[in-house]
Every structure is written in structure tokens, then in C-alpha cells.
Scaffold this motif. Structure first.
Motif, PDB file in Angstrom:
ATOM      1  N   UNK A  37       0.843  -1.201   0.000  1.00 53.87           N
ATOM      2  CA  UNK A  37       0.000   0.000   0.000  1.00 53.87           C
ATOM      3  C   UNK A  37       0.874   1.245   0.000  1.00 53.87           C
ATOM      4  N   UNK A  38       0.476   2.236  -0.752  1.00 56.46           N
ATOM      5  CA  UNK A  38       1.247   3.476  -0.788  1.00 56.46           C
ATOM      6  C   UNK A  38       1.041   4.241   0.510  1.00 56.46           C
ATOM      7  N   UNK A  39       1.931   5.208   0.749  1.00 59.41           N
ATOM      8  CA  UNK A  39       1.858   5.993   1.984  1.00 59.41           C
ATOM      9  C   UNK A  39       0.570   6.811   2.020  1.00 59.41           C
ATOM     10  N   UNK A  40       0.093   7.240   0.834  1.00 62.42           N
ATOM     11  CA  UNK A  40      -1.157   8.016   0.798  1.00 62.42           C
ATOM     12  C   UNK A  40      -2.328   7.154   1.250  1.00 62.42           C
ATOM     13  N   UNK A  41      -2.376   5.909   0.769  1.00 59.86           N
ATOM     14  CA  UNK A  41      -3.480   5.037   1.154  1.00 59.86           C
ATOM     15  C   UNK A  41      -3.395   4.680   2.634  1.00 59.86           C
ATOM     16  N   UNK A  42      -2.178   4.481   3.124  1.00 62.51           N
ATOM     17  CA  UNK A  42      -2.034   4.165   4.548  1.00 62.51           C
ATOM     18  C   UNK A  42      -2.504   5.324   5.411  1.00 62.51           C
ATOM     19  N   UNK A  43      -2.135   6.557   5.029  1.00 62.20           N
ATOM     20  CA  UNK A  43      -2.556   7.729   5.794  1.00 62.20           C
ATOM     21  C   UNK A  43      -4.055   7.936   5.694  1.00 62.20           C
ATOM     22  N   UNK A  44      -4.641   7.640   4.526  1.00 62.30           N
ATOM     23  CA  UNK A  44      -6.090   7.793   4.395  1.00 62.30           C
ATOM     24  C   UNK A  44      -6.823   6.793   5.275  1.00 62.30           C
ATOM     25  N   UNK A  45      -6.293   5.577   5.382  1.00 60.26           N
ATOM     26  CA  UNK A  45      -6.927   4.611   6.274  1.00 60.26           C
ATOM     27  C   UNK A  45      -6.796   5.036   7.725  1.00 60.26           C
ATOM     28  N   UNK A  46      -5.664   5.652   8.071  1.00 62.93           N
ATOM     29  CA  UNK A  46      -5.423   6.014   9.465  1.00 62.93           C
ATOM     30  C   UNK A  46      -6.161   7.296   9.853  1.00 62.93           C
ATOM     31  N   UNK A  47      -6.045   8.346   9.019  1.00 63.23           N
ATOM     32  CA  UNK A  47      -6.585   9.647   9.386  1.00 63.23           C
ATOM     33  C   UNK A  47      -7.844  10.018   8.596  1.00 63.23           C
ATOM     34  N   UNK A  48      -8.192   9.236   7.569  1.00 64.29           N
ATOM     35  CA  UNK A  48      -9.326   9.583   6.726  1.00 64.29           C
ATOM     36  C   UNK A  48      -8.921  10.644   5.717  1.00 64.29           C
ATOM     37  N   UNK A  49      -9.897  11.128   4.957  1.00 63.58           N
ATOM     38  CA  UNK A  49      -9.628  12.204   4.006  1.00 63.58           C
ATOM     39  C   UNK A  49     -10.818  13.149   4.007  1.00 63.58           C
ATOM     40  N   UNK A  50     -10.592  14.437   3.745  1.00 59.40           N
ATOM     41  CA  UNK A  50     -11.689  15.411   3.834  1.00 59.40           C
ATOM     42  C   UNK A  50     -12.816  15.123   2.848  1.00 59.40           C
ATOM     43  N   UNK A  51     -12.519  14.468   1.708  1.00 55.61           N
ATOM     44  CA  UNK A  51     -13.570  14.206   0.722  1.00 55.61           C
ATOM     45  C   UNK A  51     -14.539  13.124   1.189  1.00 55.61           C
ATOM     46  N   UNK A  52     -14.068  12.165   1.973  1.00 52.55           N
ATOM     47  CA  UNK A  52     -14.909  11.034   2.370  1.00 52.55           C
ATOM     48  C   UNK A  52     -15.166  11.064   3.868  1.00 52.55           C
TER      49      UNK A  52
END
Length: 196
Positions: free
Chosen positions: A66-81
Motif C-alpha cells: 500500500x502506498x503511503x497516501x493510502x495508509x494515511x487515508x486509512x489512518x486519518x481519513x480524508x476530507x472528501x470522504x
């Protein structure tokens, strides 16, 4: 739906080519044709499951990291979702002994490090004096300026005394080295009393 429609059109075109435009082509009658294949002298190779599996089989193993972006999105979420906010901790308190901050319900990290370093010094002194043999008897630690407590001779049987060449730290009380177990009571009173 579209692929079926295209398949039917191709089938009709092939039928038109074979039936209507058959002039100049081989006769339309059916012919029996035999194809002779020379059998090889080598016997057919037996099928083995090892040919498919090879050295091993992996089940449900990801092919890519998994890329670092996907890992961070799983951990912290993302503003769009889904945005997982970082919630500030409200259970922080100040240690009464050293003044450092720590979470409520946990040991103070600074105090723990002090106790750990003092314990390692005591262990090193015990190992230096007594060696690596198992210590089956109690060890009494005396700091500089402390005297051996006056106890009956039965108390000192098999006990070993270790002397530390420094003063006892203020936070390291003598009670920490005493056993906390109590002797069994011989009284027959039921405790607590006078509740009614």
C-alpha cells in the motif's frame, strides 16, 4: 445485448457467404476427412499438481504494497470522504512527584525511568557481588550512611547485604524493599464489625 446482436449479424454474414456465393468454392457436399497423426514413442507425461503450484502457494496475500497516501487515508481519513479528526486528549495530569505530564491511569514516564535506572544499578551491584548464580535468599540493599537494622538472628539467616556507594534517593523509600505480604492472622473475629 450489443455483443449478442453483433454475433447474430456475423453469423448471418457467414451463412450468406457459404450458401449464396458458393461458385468457385469447394463443393457444398459433406466430405469425410481423416487426419492421421503419428504417435510419439515417448509415453505421455503424467499430470502433476506440482506443475501448477510450483514451489509454493500463496493465499490471500497482497501483490503490491500500500502506498503511503493510502495508509494515511486509512489512518486519518480524508476530507472528501470520512475525516477522522485528531481529538485532543483531556485525561492529562501533572505528576505530583516530578511535575511531568502523563495520562491519567498510567505511570509517569519520568518517574518510571528513574526507578528503572536505580533498579538496574542495584541489579548490577548484586551481579557483581553474587555472580550469575540463582539468588534463592533475600537480598538487603543498604545505601551510604545506613546501618544494618537490629533484628533477631533468625531474621539474618541466609540473607545477603549489598552496599550501594551513594546516598539513598529521596523518592526511593525503604518501604519499597520490604515485602508487602502479611502474616496470617490467628484471631477469630469477623471483620468489619459494628456495621448495624
Amino acid at each position: 445485448m450489443i455483443s449478442r446482436f453483433g454475433y447474430i449479424i456475423n453469423l448471418l454474414k457467414a451463412l450468406e457467404r457459404n450458401v449464396l456465393h458458393s461458385f468457385g468454392h469447394p463443393p457444398r457436399e459433406l466430405a469425410i476427412v481423416q487426419i492421421y497423426e503419428r504417435q510419439s514413442s515417448n509415453p505421455p507425461k503424467k499430470f502433476s499438481i506440482k506443475d501448477i503450484i510450483g514451489d509454493g502457494m500463496l493465499l490471500a496475500v497482497p501483490k503490491f504494497r500500500r502506498t503511503i497516501e493510502k495508509r494515511w487515508k486509512r489512518k486519518f481519513g480524508s476530507p472528501e470522504y470520512v475525516w477522522k479528526m485528531l481529538v485532543p486528549k483531556t485525561n492529562i495530569k501533572v505528576c505530583q512527584d516530578c511535575g511531568h505530564h502523563h495520562e491519567r491511569g498510567r505511570l509517569c514516564g519520568n518517574c518510571y525511568n528513574r526507578v528503572e535506572s536505580e533498579t538496574k544499578e542495584i541489579q548490577a551491584k548484586i551481579q557483581e557481588k553474587l555472580g550469575l548464580n540463582p539468588i534463592e535468599k533475600d537480598v538487603i540493599v543498604l545505601y551510604e550512611g545506613e546501618n544494618v537494622p537490629e533484628m533477631p538472628n533468625e531474621f539474618w539467616e541466609g540473607k545477603r547485604i549489598i552496599e550501594m556507594k551513594k546516598e539513598r534517593p529521596q523518592w526511593f523509600s525503604k518501604n519499597l524493599l520490604q515485602k508487602s505480604t502479611q502474616q496470617p492472622s490467628s484471631s477469630k473475629d469477623v471483620k468489619p464489625t459494628d456495621l448495624a
